[in-house]
Design an enzyme around this catalytic site. Sequence first.
Site, PDB file in Angstrom:
ATOM      1  CG  ASP A  40      -2.114  -0.914   1.016  1.00  0.00           C
ATOM      2  OD1 ASP A  40      -2.536  -1.092  -0.141  1.00  0.00           O
ATOM      3  OD2 ASP A  40      -2.592  -1.489   2.014  1.00  0.00           O
ATOM      4  CE  LYS A  69      16.145  -1.215  -8.307  1.00  0.00           C
ATOM      5  NZ  LYS A  69      15.550  -1.516  -6.998  1.00  0.00           N
ATOM      6  CB  SER A  85      11.557   5.067   0.213  1.00  0.00           C
ATOM      7  OG  SER A  85      12.946   4.851   0.133  1.00  0.00           O
TER       8      SER A  85
HETATM    9  P1  NAD Z   1      24.798  -3.613  -1.319  1.00  0.00           P
HETATM   10  O1  NAD Z   1      25.584  -3.139  -2.472  1.00  0.00           O
HETATM   11  O2  NAD Z   1      24.753  -2.771  -0.095  1.00  0.00           O
HETATM   12  O3  NAD Z   1      25.246  -5.083  -0.856  1.00  0.00           O
HETATM   13  C1  NAD Z   1      25.318  -6.186  -1.686  1.00  0.00           C
HETATM   14  C2  NAD Z   1      26.357  -7.122  -1.101  1.00  0.00           C
HETATM   15  O4  NAD Z   1      26.354  -8.345  -1.841  1.00  0.00           O
HETATM   16  C3  NAD Z   1      27.772  -6.549  -1.170  1.00  0.00           C
HETATM   17  O5  NAD Z   1      28.373  -6.646   0.102  1.00  0.00           O
HETATM   18  C4  NAD Z   1      28.442  -7.438  -2.207  1.00  0.00           C
HETATM   19  O6  NAD Z   1      29.846  -7.575  -1.980  1.00  0.00           O
HETATM   20  C5  NAD Z   1      27.707  -8.742  -2.018  1.00  0.00           C
HETATM   21  N1  NAD Z   1      27.814  -9.655  -3.162  1.00  0.00           N
HETATM   22  C6  NAD Z   1      27.901  -9.361  -4.484  1.00  0.00           C
HETATM   23  N2  NAD Z   1      28.002 -10.473  -5.220  1.00  0.00           N
HETATM   24  C7  NAD Z   1      27.981 -11.501  -4.357  1.00  0.00           C
HETATM   25  C8  NAD Z   1      28.065 -12.911  -4.503  1.00  0.00           C
HETATM   26  N3  NAD Z   1      28.183 -13.472  -5.699  1.00  0.00           N
HETATM   27  N4  NAD Z   1      28.016 -13.690  -3.395  1.00  0.00           N
HETATM   28  C9  NAD Z   1      27.898 -13.121  -2.164  1.00  0.00           C
HETATM   29  N5  NAD Z   1      27.825 -11.784  -1.962  1.00  0.00           N
HETATM   30  C10 NAD Z   1      27.865 -10.985  -3.039  1.00  0.00           C
HETATM   31  O7  NAD Z   1      23.328  -3.866  -1.904  1.00  0.00           O
HETATM   32  P2  NAD Z   1      21.967  -3.907  -1.107  1.00  0.00           P
HETATM   33  O8  NAD Z   1      21.371  -2.551  -1.143  1.00  0.00           O
HETATM   34  O9  NAD Z   1      22.159  -4.614   0.177  1.00  0.00           O
HETATM   35  O10 NAD Z   1      21.078  -4.795  -2.104  1.00  0.00           O
HETATM   36  C11 NAD Z   1      21.138  -6.221  -2.099  1.00  0.00           C
HETATM   37  C12 NAD Z   1      19.915  -6.778  -2.795  1.00  0.00           C
HETATM   38  O11 NAD Z   1      18.729  -6.293  -2.138  1.00  0.00           O
HETATM   39  C13 NAD Z   1      19.759  -6.369  -4.265  1.00  0.00           C
HETATM   40  O12 NAD Z   1      19.129  -7.410  -4.964  1.00  0.00           O
HETATM   41  C14 NAD Z   1      18.820  -5.173  -4.186  1.00  0.00           C
HETATM   42  O13 NAD Z   1      18.125  -4.953  -5.403  1.00  0.00           O
HETATM   43  C15 NAD Z   1      17.890  -5.640  -3.081  1.00  0.00           C
HETATM   44  N6  NAD Z   1      17.165  -4.560  -2.423  1.00  0.00           N
HETATM   45  C16 NAD Z   1      17.805  -3.533  -1.817  1.00  0.00           C
HETATM   46  C17 NAD Z   1      17.078  -2.542  -1.168  1.00  0.00           C
HETATM   47  C18 NAD Z   1      17.733  -1.424  -0.412  1.00  0.00           C
HETATM   48  O14 NAD Z   1      17.019  -0.691   0.295  1.00  0.00           O
HETATM   49  N7  NAD Z   1      19.038  -1.253  -0.476  1.00  0.00           N
HETATM   50  C19 NAD Z   1      15.678  -2.591  -1.182  1.00  0.00           C
HETATM   51  C20 NAD Z   1      15.043  -3.673  -1.799  1.00  0.00           C
HETATM   52  C21 NAD Z   1      15.801  -4.650  -2.416  1.00  0.00           C
END
Ligand code: NAD
Length: 473
Positions: free
Chosen positions: A102, A109, A365
């Site tokens: 909601d 993106k 957000s």
């Molecule tokens: P981030 O960049 O802060 O962290 C991602 C982490 O994953 C890094 O520490 C990176 O080194 C690690 N990583 C990369 N490749 C890897 C692998 N092969 N094996 C293990 N670790 C690996 O990113 P984030 O913001 O934490 O986002 C992570 C996921 O969550 C993404 O799919 C993103 O779309 C999703 N997401 C993020 C948010 C947000 O608020 N940041 C919101 C919704 C969804």
Amino acid sequence: MNQNRTSAYSFFNCIEKNFDKAARFLSIEKGLLEQIKACNAVFRIHFPVKIGKEIKVIEAYRVQHSHHKLPCKGGIRYSIKVNQDEVMTLAALMTYKCAIVDVPFGGAKGGIKIDPQTISSENIEKITRRYTSELIKKNFIGPGIDVPAPDYGTGEREMSWIFDTFLSLRSGDVDALACVTGKPVSQGGVRGRKEATGLGVFYGIRELCHVKEEMDFVGLDLGLIGKKIIIQGLGNVGYHAATFFHEAGAIIIALAEREGAIYNEKGLNVSKVFLHLKNTGSILNFPEAKNIENTEKALELECDILIPAALENVIHRNNANRIKAKIIGEAANGPITPEADEILEKKGVIIVPDIYLNAGGVTVSYFEWLKNLSHVRYGRMEKKFSENMNAELLQVIETICNKKISKEEKKIILRGPREIDLIRSGLEDTMINGFHKIRDLKKSSKIENMRTAAFVLAINKIIDSYEKLGIFP
Ligand code: NAD
């Protein structure tokens, strides 16, 4: 189109496939379903940036998946793997996610095809500012148009630069702060945004673990205490999720990063691991754990709950059969391919889908956007009033009962709500409600899994919007 070796589908096709599965439960005109599925606007750009003495051409995107509600909302990703298909998919996920929790936004993106780990922060700033000015030129950013946020590879720092660039080109716009969320608190951010996605993941899984029927289905005890958890990705989402699970009494037995994974059957102390990572630049060689060189192997260890929190397509047709987790919580976007989804479903694994589970980020957000538009911190007007009211109430109770309450107890009872308290309560309520709406729909409509039920819920809400809005002739 076969874009990855681990799936016959492109990332966008994966979402379409999930959408089509859900559409079977709805009697909706085909054209309307096609409209909901399609990306409404795709902005692809190449721009030059001077890095050192060289001019580098940067590839970047902003995709607005749905305009059924405005503004559009969604993170910006910095990764060398960024491509149009990926950004379109992540934008589509945002539309469904917002509908489920909601949040009155359409999905969007953004992405810039760079590896931020190999670029200096001065150059990342240059790229971010140039990207923002391109979005402004094409009207792809603004408090009522499209509001970016952090995602993989970006954080508060980048959001600050985006805001500052927007403000300098739209000077005098009193609502400029609301052009981007995930900003630092000192720059109009909201307390609790940084950890919101990880905390939302925690709330969602905690809710599942308190439903007896679900726990009986996978043969686990009720509650989170003692549950063995593996987390992939120790970034923003993974780190905070790990911390909240650890604090709630779950046992984090393995953490996986790019360079490898670490394992301790008795449990890892998350803050100690994070400190080790900060000091050494790697999670490997943590004194209280064993190294696992092939990081992907960590996903296949025996555990109760697996939380992929890094990137998409990490659980696929080649490893799904070896996954031993009973519950998978999709903290990352799209970590399971459709082929793996089917294999895991047959194995009786409960999958808590990304379009619900990682919606905590966009929920908070939304709270930040509201704060920016109202120009006042949450709790500022009511905190003292609540404290005074509580004090009067307490005095009456003490008089009636003829008993004095201790100083410590008083401190807890009298406290008025701070911004962080209100944000967390709004997030908790949203995640609990979202979980039960999906589960109730799954049961009442006899839907096979939570993902399909979540899509049905989202599509229904979007259809409702379109029906009330009408289609422009
Ligand atoms: P981030 O960049 O802060 O962290 C991602 C982490 O994953 C890094 O520490 C990176 O080194 C690690 N990583 C990369 N490749 C890897 C692998 N092969 N094996 C293990 N670790 C690996 O990113 P984030 O913001 O934490 O986002 C992570 C996921 O969550 C993404 O799919 C993103 O779309 C999703 N997401 C993020 C948010 C947000 O608020 N940041 C919101 C919704 C969804």
